[in-house]
Design an enzyme around this catalytic site. Sequence first.
Site, PDB file in Angstrom:
ATOM      1  N   ASN A   1       0.537   9.765 -19.880  1.00  0.00           N
ATOM      2  CA  ASN A   1       1.244   9.231 -18.826  1.00  0.00           C
ATOM      3  C   ASN A   1       0.232   9.217 -17.563  1.00  0.00           C
ATOM      4  OD1 ASN A   1       3.957   8.979 -20.209  1.00  0.00           O
ATOM      5  ND2 ASN A   1       3.763  11.348 -19.822  1.00  0.00           N
TER       6      ASN A   1
ATOM      7  N   ASP B   1       3.479   6.766 -21.388  1.00  0.00           N
ATOM      8  CA  ASP B   1       3.157   6.572 -22.872  1.00  0.00           C
ATOM      9  C   ASP B   1       4.565   6.289 -23.536  1.00  0.00           C
ATOM     10  OD1 ASP B   1       4.721   9.052 -23.386  1.00  0.00           O
ATOM     11  OD2 ASP B   1       2.745  10.036 -22.968  1.00  0.00           O
TER      12      ASP B   1
ATOM     13  N   HIS C   1       0.751  -1.126   0.051  1.00  0.00           N
ATOM     14  CA  HIS C   1      -0.020  -0.088   0.154  1.00  0.00           C
ATOM     15  C   HIS C   1       0.860   1.218  -0.039  1.00  0.00           C
ATOM     16  CE1 HIS C   1       0.587  -0.618   4.438  1.00  0.00           C
ATOM     17  NE2 HIS C   1       0.466   0.577   4.371  1.00  0.00           N
TER      18      HIS C   1
END
Length: 155
Positions: A143, A33, A25
């Site tokens: 992104n 990209d 976590h």
Amino acid sequence: MLDMLRGISPLISPQLLETLHRMGHHDEIIFGDAHFPGESKNKNVIRADGLGIEDLLQAILPLFVLDHAVPHPVVMMEPVGEDRSSQVIMESYQKVRDSYSEIIHFHNPKIADIEKIDKFDFYKRAENAFTVVMTGDLRIYANLLLVKGVTTWES
């Protein structure tokens, strides 16, 4: 292509599946990209050439809990100043953001809207991310960063 496990998309490579499992976590994963400098920003890079980020999100989000303990568990790189003046870039960026938001909210209806951060702040987050997944997404500013939450039996 058939996957060897039920319910897991064949778009998720064995390396990506292992990485998702190993994340704890508050760990962050970047989906870069095709233009993203992943190799120079993080030592743990997974290649997903030819795949779009939306397709990976659809495959991963049924398995991946977003962090409810942070204000924004989903973050996008914001266009830089000169790119903000381009209507074409900004319209493309908004379409990408809307598409991500729709997918994310389908799987996580209560998650906050996508946070936008400066390009260079996004790079700093990438340097400290658990991993960077390099995709074949050719859209500029596609992104995306996800923050992993706690997986429970109820998740």
